[in-house]
Design a protein around this motif. Structure first.
Motif, PDB file in Angstrom:
ATOM      1  N   PRO A   2       6.394  17.062 -65.442  1.00 54.42           N
ATOM      2  CA  PRO A   2       6.169  15.616 -65.341  1.00 54.42           C
ATOM      3  C   PRO A   2       6.998  14.943 -64.256  1.00 54.42           C
ATOM      4  O   PRO A   2       6.570  13.929 -63.697  1.00 54.42           O
ATOM      5  CB  PRO A   2       6.581  15.101 -66.728  1.00 54.42           C
ATOM      6  CG  PRO A   2       6.550  16.300 -67.624  1.00 54.42           C
ATOM      7  CD  PRO A   2       6.931  17.445 -66.751  1.00 54.42           C
ATOM      8  N   ILE A   3       8.199  15.461 -63.954  1.00 52.16           N
ATOM      9  CA  ILE A   3       9.098  14.783 -63.015  1.00 52.16           C
ATOM     10  C   ILE A   3       8.457  14.695 -61.635  1.00 52.16           C
ATOM     11  O   ILE A   3       8.036  15.701 -61.068  1.00 52.16           O
ATOM     12  CB  ILE A   3      10.453  15.504 -62.919  1.00 52.16           C
ATOM     13  CG1 ILE A   3      11.167  15.502 -64.280  1.00 52.16           C
ATOM     14  CG2 ILE A   3      11.345  14.832 -61.867  1.00 52.16           C
ATOM     15  CD1 ILE A   3      12.465  16.284 -64.293  1.00 52.16           C
ATOM     16  N   ALA A   4       8.379  13.478 -61.113  1.00 53.18           N
ATOM     17  CA  ALA A   4       7.827  13.202 -59.786  1.00 53.18           C
ATOM     18  C   ALA A   4       6.384  13.671 -59.647  1.00 53.18           C
ATOM     19  O   ALA A   4       5.907  13.925 -58.542  1.00 53.18           O
ATOM     20  CB  ALA A   4       8.688  13.847 -58.694  1.00 53.18           C
ATOM     21  N   ASN A   5       5.672  13.712 -60.764  1.00 56.64           N
ATOM     22  CA  ASN A   5       4.287  14.174 -60.709  1.00 56.64           C
ATOM     23  C   ASN A   5       3.405  13.255 -59.876  1.00 56.64           C
ATOM     24  O   ASN A   5       2.390  13.693 -59.331  1.00 56.64           O
ATOM     25  CB  ASN A   5       3.728  14.299 -62.133  1.00 56.64           C
ATOM     26  CG  ASN A   5       2.345  14.910 -62.176  1.00 56.64           C
ATOM     27  OD1 ASN A   5       2.106  15.952 -61.576  1.00 56.64           O
ATOM     28  ND2 ASN A   5       1.435  14.268 -62.889  1.00 56.64           N
ATOM     29  N   ASP A   6       3.780  11.976 -59.772  1.00 60.78           N
ATOM     30  CA  ASP A   6       2.993  11.021 -59.007  1.00 60.78           C
ATOM     31  C   ASP A   6       3.562  10.767 -57.617  1.00 60.78           C
ATOM     32  O   ASP A   6       3.141   9.842 -56.917  1.00 60.78           O
ATOM     33  CB  ASP A   6       2.878   9.698 -59.763  1.00 60.78           C
ATOM     34  CG  ASP A   6       4.238   9.094 -60.109  1.00 60.78           C
ATOM     35  OD1 ASP A   6       5.251   9.784 -59.881  1.00 60.78           O
ATOM     36  OD2 ASP A   6       4.264   7.961 -60.613  1.00 60.78           O
ATOM     37  N   SER A   7       4.516  11.596 -57.193  1.00 61.81           N
ATOM     38  CA  SER A   7       5.117  11.449 -55.861  1.00 61.81           C
ATOM     39  C   SER A   7       4.333  12.259 -54.838  1.00 61.81           C
ATOM     40  O   SER A   7       3.576  13.173 -55.198  1.00 61.81           O
ATOM     41  CB  SER A   7       6.570  11.916 -55.883  1.00 61.81           C
ATOM     42  OG  SER A   7       7.336  11.134 -56.771  1.00 61.81           O
ATOM     43  N   PRO A   8       4.492  11.943 -53.553  1.00 63.04           N
ATOM     44  CA  PRO A   8       3.796  12.715 -52.518  1.00 63.04           C
ATOM     45  C   PRO A   8       4.065  14.210 -52.629  1.00 63.04           C
ATOM     46  O   PRO A   8       3.202  15.026 -52.333  1.00 63.04           O
ATOM     47  CB  PRO A   8       4.363  12.135 -51.221  1.00 63.04           C
ATOM     48  CG  PRO A   8       4.749  10.740 -51.580  1.00 63.04           C
ATOM     49  CD  PRO A   8       5.255  10.820 -52.989  1.00 63.04           C
TER      50      PRO A   8
ATOM     51  N   SER B  28       5.781  16.742 -55.568  1.00 59.56           N
ATOM     52  CA  SER B  28       6.317  16.765 -56.923  1.00 59.56           C
ATOM     53  C   SER B  28       7.439  17.795 -57.067  1.00 59.56           C
ATOM     54  O   SER B  28       7.603  18.689 -56.237  1.00 59.56           O
ATOM     55  CB  SER B  28       5.200  17.102 -57.912  1.00 59.56           C
ATOM     56  OG  SER B  28       4.755  18.441 -57.709  1.00 59.56           O
ATOM     57  N   ASN B  29       8.196  17.652 -58.141  1.00 62.03           N
ATOM     58  CA  ASN B  29       9.207  18.664 -58.462  1.00 62.03           C
ATOM     59  C   ASN B  29       8.556  20.014 -58.726  1.00 62.03           C
ATOM     60  O   ASN B  29       9.142  21.065 -58.451  1.00 62.03           O
ATOM     61  CB  ASN B  29      10.021  18.230 -59.682  1.00 62.03           C
ATOM     62  CG  ASN B  29      11.159  17.305 -59.307  1.00 62.03           C
ATOM     63  OD1 ASN B  29      11.055  16.541 -58.351  1.00 62.03           O
ATOM     64  ND2 ASN B  29      12.243  17.356 -60.064  1.00 62.03           N
ATOM     65  N   HIS B  30       7.358  19.998 -59.288  1.00 59.97           N
ATOM     66  CA  HIS B  30       6.608  21.238 -59.510  1.00 59.97           C
ATOM     67  C   HIS B  30       6.419  21.986 -58.193  1.00 59.97           C
ATOM     68  O   HIS B  30       6.715  23.185 -58.086  1.00 59.97           O
ATOM     69  CB  HIS B  30       5.255  20.900 -60.142  1.00 59.97           C
ATOM     70  CG  HIS B  30       4.314  22.053 -60.285  1.00 59.97           C
ATOM     71  ND1 HIS B  30       4.423  22.999 -61.281  1.00 59.97           N
ATOM     72  CD2 HIS B  30       3.226  22.400 -59.542  1.00 59.97           C
ATOM     73  CE1 HIS B  30       3.449  23.886 -61.154  1.00 59.97           C
ATOM     74  NE2 HIS B  30       2.705  23.541 -60.107  1.00 59.97           N
ATOM     75  N   GLU B  31       5.953  21.271 -57.184  1.00 61.18           N
ATOM     76  CA  GLU B  31       5.716  21.899 -55.877  1.00 61.18           C
ATOM     77  C   GLU B  31       7.020  22.367 -55.242  1.00 61.18           C
ATOM     78  O   GLU B  31       7.079  23.449 -54.630  1.00 61.18           O
ATOM     79  CB  GLU B  31       4.997  20.916 -54.955  1.00 61.18           C
ATOM     80  CG  GLU B  31       3.586  20.591 -55.410  1.00 61.18           C
ATOM     81  CD  GLU B  31       2.988  19.430 -54.638  1.00 61.18           C
ATOM     82  OE1 GLU B  31       1.795  19.509 -54.300  1.00 61.18           O
ATOM     83  OE2 GLU B  31       3.704  18.448 -54.371  1.00 61.18           O
TER      84      GLU B  31
END
Length: 229
Positions: A193-199, A201-204
């Motif tokens: 979920p963290i920074a999921n809506d950022s250009p 994301s933490n996932h990436e």
């Protein structure tokens, strides 16, 4: 078998490989769980459920061990960290230890063992023969018997799934790499979920970190394909 991955294909000895399913439990991925109650978007975790189901099913068919990690604390919260310790400070706003009512009407407690909140998501419920390892910090290796379980089985390769990508998944992969395990992270079988809506994301960011320095990154389709082959 050889699996297509980044930064290059990885060859895995099936007889020395296990699948980790990290923290795919109600508190993180279900309506009424800790994240959902705190207003955190659980959709990235929800999206990871179906690919994880397929990967786990394929691994079971190949007789690979499945190891579930569960984030939980004792009822007295003794292993949640001393008062004002960082782990406690970061989790207190999420309601750790609070008494709640589960969606089915039963009393439960946030991130506490033997409650609905820390049960594995129903669609990923372990079966007989699977291994369940409780943990009380982000890494699955911290003060647990995970390393001993893997060593006893001769495991050298870990196929990693679960949530969240940049916290418990990455923490566990880092500790695994320090112990000389070869880790293959399946990118569609994890969510963040963290920074999921950022250009970006933490996932990436975690995927890039893993493939560059801590292991390899692939996806459930490539994993299932390799097992079928």
């Amino acid at each position: 078998m050889t699996i297509e991955a980044k930064p290059e294909p990885i060859r895995i000895d099936l007889g020395k490989c296990a699948v980790l399913v990290i923290d795919m439990q109600n508190d993180f991925g279900a309506k009424g769980g800790m994240f959902n109650r705190a207003g955190i978007d659980i959709s990235p975790i929800e999206r990871a459920v179906a690919p994880t189901m397929r990967a786990v099913a394929a691994a079971r068919s190949a007789a690979m061990p499945i190891v579930y990690l569960k984030m939980q604390h004792t009822a007295d919260l003794a292993n949640a960290g001393r008062f004002a310790a960082p782990h406690w400070i970061k989790h207190k706003p999420l309601g750790v230890g609070e008494t709640v009512v589960s969606p089915d009407g039963r009393p439960s407690r946030v991130l506490v063992e033997d409650t609905w909140n820390t049960d594995i998501l129903p669609s990923l419920t372990p079966i007989e023969g699977d291994v369940i390892v409780p943990k009380h910090r982000y890494s699955g290796f911290f003060e647990t018997n995970l390393d001993g379980i893997l060593r006893d089985r001769g495991i050298e390769y870990l196929v990693v799934t679960g949530c969240t990508t940049s916290i418990c998944v990455e923490s566990t992969i880092r500790d695994a790499m320090f112990r000389d395990y070869h880790c293959l992270l399946l990118e569609d079988c994890t969510g963040e979920p963290i920074a999921n809506d950022s250009p970006r994301s933490n996932h990436e960011a975690s995927l890039l970190t893993v493939q560059l320095l801590f292991g390899w990154v692939s996806n459930s389709a490539q994993f299932v394909k390799a097992l079928a082959g």
